[in-house]
Design a protein around this motif. Structure first.
Motif, PDB file in Angstrom:
ATOM      1  N   GLN A   2       0.851  -1.208   0.008  1.00 32.77           N
ATOM      2  CA  GLN A   2      -0.185   0.064   0.002  1.00 32.77           C
ATOM      3  C   GLN A   2       0.918   1.261  -0.008  1.00 32.77           C
ATOM      4  O   GLN A   2       1.274   1.565   0.910  1.00 32.77           O
ATOM      5  CB  GLN A   2      -0.928   0.060   1.341  1.00 32.77           C
ATOM      6  CG  GLN A   2      -1.873   1.020   1.386  1.00 32.77           C
ATOM      7  CD  GLN A   2      -3.015   0.597   0.273  1.00 32.77           C
ATOM      8  OE1 GLN A   2      -3.358  -0.679  -0.363  1.00 32.77           O
ATOM      9  NE2 GLN A   2      -3.756   1.589  -0.156  1.00 32.77           N
ATOM     10  N   ASP A  31       4.846  12.913  -7.451  1.00 27.93           N
ATOM     11  CA  ASP A  31       5.312  14.255  -7.830  1.00 27.93           C
ATOM     12  C   ASP A  31       4.091  15.294  -7.743  1.00 27.93           C
ATOM     13  O   ASP A  31       4.220  16.506  -7.832  1.00 27.93           O
ATOM     14  CB  ASP A  31       5.966  14.587  -9.167  1.00 27.93           C
ATOM     15  CG  ASP A  31       5.276  14.063 -10.248  1.00 27.93           C
ATOM     16  OD1 ASP A  31       5.745  14.068 -11.260  1.00 27.93           O
ATOM     17  OD2 ASP A  31       4.080  13.627  -9.950  1.00 27.93           O
ATOM     18  N   TYR A  32       2.904  14.694  -7.409  1.00 27.37           N
ATOM     19  CA  TYR A  32       1.659  15.580  -7.385  1.00 27.37           C
ATOM     20  C   TYR A  32       0.795  14.734  -6.625  1.00 27.37           C
ATOM     21  O   TYR A  32       0.525  13.905  -6.582  1.00 27.37           O
ATOM     22  CB  TYR A  32       1.199  15.633  -8.718  1.00 27.37           C
ATOM     23  CG  TYR A  32       0.365  16.838  -9.046  1.00 27.37           C
ATOM     24  CD1 TYR A  32      -1.267  17.128  -9.155  1.00 27.37           C
ATOM     25  CD2 TYR A  32       1.177  18.102  -9.049  1.00 27.37           C
ATOM     26  CE1 TYR A  32      -1.561  18.189  -9.423  1.00 27.37           C
ATOM     27  CE2 TYR A  32       0.408  19.308  -9.556  1.00 27.37           C
ATOM     28  CZ  TYR A  32      -0.811  19.190  -9.417  1.00 27.37           C
ATOM     29  OH  TYR A  32      -2.036  20.538  -9.589  1.00 27.37           O
ATOM     30  N   LEU A  34      -3.340  14.797  -4.843  1.00 25.26           N
ATOM     31  CA  LEU A  34      -4.628  15.155  -4.933  1.00 25.26           C
ATOM     32  C   LEU A  34      -5.518  14.545  -3.936  1.00 25.26           C
ATOM     33  O   LEU A  34      -5.206  13.468  -3.393  1.00 25.26           O
ATOM     34  CB  LEU A  34      -5.292  14.830  -6.455  1.00 25.26           C
ATOM     35  CG  LEU A  34      -4.487  15.249  -7.619  1.00 25.26           C
ATOM     36  CD1 LEU A  34      -3.426  13.701  -7.667  1.00 25.26           C
ATOM     37  CD2 LEU A  34      -5.229  15.329  -8.819  1.00 25.26           C
ATOM     38  N   TYR A  36      -9.761  13.922  -3.260  1.00 24.47           N
ATOM     39  CA  TYR A  36     -11.241  13.646  -4.135  1.00 24.47           C
ATOM     40  C   TYR A  36     -12.260  13.333  -3.128  1.00 24.47           C
ATOM     41  O   TYR A  36     -11.695  12.782  -2.049  1.00 24.47           O
ATOM     42  CB  TYR A  36     -11.031  12.438  -5.028  1.00 24.47           C
ATOM     43  CG  TYR A  36     -10.341  12.589  -6.246  1.00 24.47           C
ATOM     44  CD1 TYR A  36      -8.897  12.696  -6.390  1.00 24.47           C
ATOM     45  CD2 TYR A  36     -10.893  12.984  -7.438  1.00 24.47           C
ATOM     46  CE1 TYR A  36      -8.105  12.610  -7.328  1.00 24.47           C
ATOM     47  CE2 TYR A  36     -10.180  13.316  -8.541  1.00 24.47           C
ATOM     48  CZ  TYR A  36      -8.966  13.142  -8.662  1.00 24.47           C
ATOM     49  OH  TYR A  36      -8.252  13.307 -10.034  1.00 24.47           O
ATOM     50  N   GLY A  43     -18.939   8.910  -9.009  1.00 26.45           N
ATOM     51  CA  GLY A  43     -17.507   8.852  -9.096  1.00 26.45           C
ATOM     52  C   GLY A  43     -16.872  10.154  -8.388  1.00 26.45           C
ATOM     53  O   GLY A  43     -17.572  10.798  -7.905  1.00 26.45           O
ATOM     54  N   PRO A  44     -15.435   9.763  -8.020  1.00 24.55           N
ATOM     55  CA  PRO A  44     -14.861  10.917  -6.980  1.00 24.55           C
ATOM     56  C   PRO A  44     -14.797  12.223  -7.840  1.00 24.55           C
ATOM     57  O   PRO A  44     -14.826  12.498  -9.049  1.00 24.55           O
ATOM     58  CB  PRO A  44     -13.257  10.267  -7.292  1.00 24.55           C
ATOM     59  CG  PRO A  44     -13.538   8.838  -7.835  1.00 24.55           C
ATOM     60  CD  PRO A  44     -14.609   8.863  -8.626  1.00 24.55           C
ATOM     61  N   PHE A  46     -13.112  15.842  -7.958  1.00 22.44           N
ATOM     62  CA  PHE A  46     -11.773  16.377  -7.741  1.00 22.44           C
ATOM     63  C   PHE A  46     -12.134  17.733  -6.647  1.00 22.44           C
ATOM     64  O   PHE A  46     -12.991  18.610  -6.826  1.00 22.44           O
ATOM     65  CB  PHE A  46     -11.006  16.955  -8.765  1.00 22.44           C
ATOM     66  CG  PHE A  46      -9.753  17.823  -8.740  1.00 22.44           C
ATOM     67  CD1 PHE A  46      -9.822  19.182  -8.860  1.00 22.44           C
ATOM     68  CD2 PHE A  46      -8.501  17.335  -8.051  1.00 22.44           C
ATOM     69  CE1 PHE A  46      -8.964  20.140  -8.706  1.00 22.44           C
ATOM     70  CE2 PHE A  46      -7.492  18.120  -8.018  1.00 22.44           C
ATOM     71  CZ  PHE A  46      -7.618  19.479  -8.032  1.00 22.44           C
ATOM     72  N   SER A  49      -5.540  19.881  -5.094  1.00 22.88           N
ATOM     73  CA  SER A  49      -4.119  19.366  -5.390  1.00 22.88           C
ATOM     74  C   SER A  49      -3.065  20.075  -4.916  1.00 22.88           C
ATOM     75  O   SER A  49      -3.159  21.383  -4.628  1.00 22.88           O
ATOM     76  CB  SER A  49      -4.000  18.975  -6.842  1.00 22.88           C
ATOM     77  OG  SER A  49      -4.118  20.286  -7.681  1.00 22.88           O
ATOM     78  N   PHE A  89     -10.707  10.578  -0.427  1.00 18.11           N
ATOM     79  CA  PHE A  89      -9.629   9.702  -0.956  1.00 18.11           C
ATOM     80  C   PHE A  89      -8.269  10.792  -1.131  1.00 18.11           C
ATOM     81  O   PHE A  89      -8.695  11.699  -1.822  1.00 18.11           O
ATOM     82  CB  PHE A  89      -9.930   9.065  -2.192  1.00 18.11           C
ATOM     83  CG  PHE A  89     -10.925   7.884  -2.085  1.00 18.11           C
ATOM     84  CD1 PHE A  89     -12.259   7.964  -2.351  1.00 18.11           C
ATOM     85  CD2 PHE A  89     -10.661   6.644  -1.921  1.00 18.11           C
ATOM     86  CE1 PHE A  89     -13.118   6.979  -2.269  1.00 18.11           C
ATOM     87  CE2 PHE A  89     -11.193   5.654  -1.543  1.00 18.11           C
ATOM     88  CZ  PHE A  89     -12.766   5.940  -1.929  1.00 18.11           C
ATOM     89  N   GLU A  96       1.682  10.328 -14.462  1.00 18.57           N
ATOM     90  CA  GLU A  96       0.319  10.310 -14.739  1.00 18.57           C
ATOM     91  C   GLU A  96      -0.486   9.167 -14.312  1.00 18.57           C
ATOM     92  O   GLU A  96      -1.681   9.319 -14.699  1.00 18.57           O
ATOM     93  CB  GLU A  96       0.073  10.835 -16.327  1.00 18.57           C
ATOM     94  CG  GLU A  96       1.114  11.705 -16.687  1.00 18.57           C
ATOM     95  CD  GLU A  96       0.142  12.333 -17.999  1.00 18.57           C
ATOM     96  OE1 GLU A  96       1.122  12.507 -18.897  1.00 18.57           O
ATOM     97  OE2 GLU A  96      -0.907  12.665 -17.940  1.00 18.57           O
ATOM     98  N   LYS A  97      -0.065   8.372 -13.371  1.00 18.41           N
ATOM     99  CA  LYS A  97      -0.687   7.306 -13.047  1.00 18.41           C
ATOM    100  C   LYS A  97      -1.084   7.767 -11.688  1.00 18.41           C
ATOM    101  O   LYS A  97      -0.475   7.747 -10.677  1.00 18.41           O
ATOM    102  CB  LYS A  97       0.096   5.944 -13.062  1.00 18.41           C
ATOM    103  CG  LYS A  97      -0.702   4.571 -12.455  1.00 18.41           C
ATOM    104  CD  LYS A  97      -0.041   3.528 -12.925  1.00 18.41           C
ATOM    105  CE  LYS A  97       1.388   3.387 -12.074  1.00 18.41           C
ATOM    106  NZ  LYS A  97       1.884   2.017 -12.597  1.00 18.41           N
ATOM    107  N   LEU A  98      -2.282   7.639 -11.138  1.00 19.90           N
ATOM    108  CA  LEU A  98      -2.668   7.791  -9.532  1.00 19.90           C
ATOM    109  C   LEU A  98      -3.045   6.607  -8.950  1.00 19.90           C
ATOM    110  O   LEU A  98      -3.321   5.607  -9.447  1.00 19.90           O
ATOM    111  CB  LEU A  98      -4.229   8.630  -9.667  1.00 19.90           C
ATOM    112  CG  LEU A  98      -4.314  10.103 -10.230  1.00 19.90           C
ATOM    113  CD1 LEU A  98      -5.672  10.504 -10.021  1.00 19.90           C
ATOM    114  CD2 LEU A  98      -3.234  10.753  -9.858  1.00 19.90           C
ATOM    115  N   PHE A 100      -4.285   5.430  -5.292  1.00 22.72           N
ATOM    116  CA  PHE A 100      -5.232   5.977  -4.118  1.00 22.72           C
ATOM    117  C   PHE A 100      -5.067   5.324  -2.957  1.00 22.72           C
ATOM    118  O   PHE A 100      -4.745   4.352  -2.786  1.00 22.72           O
ATOM    119  CB  PHE A 100      -6.772   5.740  -4.746  1.00 22.72           C
ATOM    120  CG  PHE A 100      -7.414   6.488  -5.747  1.00 22.72           C
ATOM    121  CD1 PHE A 100      -6.824   6.429  -6.944  1.00 22.72           C
ATOM    122  CD2 PHE A 100      -8.166   7.674  -5.389  1.00 22.72           C
ATOM    123  CE1 PHE A 100      -7.343   7.245  -8.014  1.00 22.72           C
ATOM    124  CE2 PHE A 100      -8.594   8.356  -6.494  1.00 22.72           C
ATOM    125  CZ  PHE A 100      -8.309   8.464  -7.528  1.00 22.72           C
ATOM    126  N   GLY A 101      -5.475   6.303  -1.893  1.00 19.65           N
ATOM    127  CA  GLY A 101      -5.798   5.692  -0.556  1.00 19.65           C
ATOM    128  C   GLY A 101      -6.920   4.937  -0.512  1.00 19.65           C
ATOM    129  O   GLY A 101      -7.613   4.679  -1.350  1.00 19.65           O
TER     130      GLY A 101
END
Lengths: 110, 113
Positions: A2, A31-32, A34, A36, A43-44, A46, A49, A89, A96-98, A100-101
């Protein structure tokens, strides 16, 4: 493994008070970051960020803080309102791939 | 400006059938992402596509799952020979070129009976 953790599954806060949601990560390549908000069967959405080169970003009632040395970020909501009740979340981005917690369910008590 | 559109919202399939999930990104967005949320879990990345190209499919199961984003039309996530374990909510997100924020659709809830 995780890589993004939200250790509090739930949080209850009195209306008008500050809500603080926490998130920890392990991957230094992120590097970024966010946040939600998610309602059931939707859906989540936004919220806010922050780039890894900053330590704070503010947007209205929402502020995100990033502590890179501790690999920790937090979302502050003040004042909390009943409509803020939802699952929150945090997500971290690398290439570019998120990632999530698992989410924190926030309940605002009127 | 319409948001990310997904259809169908709910899909019921019997074991062994095929499931096709569609996603239309927000206007001006050329990057599409698919995520899956299993019950009581967070969202897990599956695949990242740009028009006619798969950029990263590291989260896709090796068999039965495929995705495309053709030059014209929506992105499609295809699951062949579905099994009960495929039951989940599948979310599509889109982002503009050089944008970090991803905007999500309402999801497709797949139930395999």
């Amino acid at each position: 493994d995780q890589q993004v953790k939200q250790n509090s599954p739930s949080l209850s806060v009195q209306e008008g008070r500050i809500s603080i949601l926490n998130c920890d990560y392990t991957n230094s390549m992120f590097d970024y970051f966010l946040w939600y908000k998610k309602y059931p069967a939707e859906g989540p959405t936004f919220l806010i960020s922050i780039s890894s080169i900053k330590d704070k970003n503010e947007d209205g009632r929402f502020t995100v803080f990033l502590n890179k040395s501790a690999k920790h970020l937090s979302l502050h909501i003040v004042p909390s309102q009943p409509g803020d009740s939802a699952v929150y979340f945090c997500a971290a981005s690398a290439n570019e791939k998120l990632t999530f917690g698992t989410g924190t369910r926030l309940t605002i008590i009127p | 400006n319409a948001g990310v559109m997904q259809n169908p919202r709910h899909l019921v399939r019997r074991r062994g059938q095929e499931a096709r999930l569609r996603c239309s990104p927000m206007k001006g967005h050329s990057h599409v992402y698919w995520y899956r949320q299993l019950p009581e879990e967070g969202l897990k990345f599956m695949v990242y596509l740009q028009k006619e190209n798969i950029i990263d499919e590291s989260g896709m199961p090796k068999e039965r799952f495929s995705a495309e984003f053709p030059k014209e039309g929506p992105s499609i996530l295809r699951i062949q020979q579905v099994v009960r374990g495929d039951s989940a909510a599948y979310f599509c997100a889109s982002s503009p070129p050089n944008g970090y924020e991803q905007y999500f659709g309402p999801g497709t809830r797949l139930t395999v009976t």
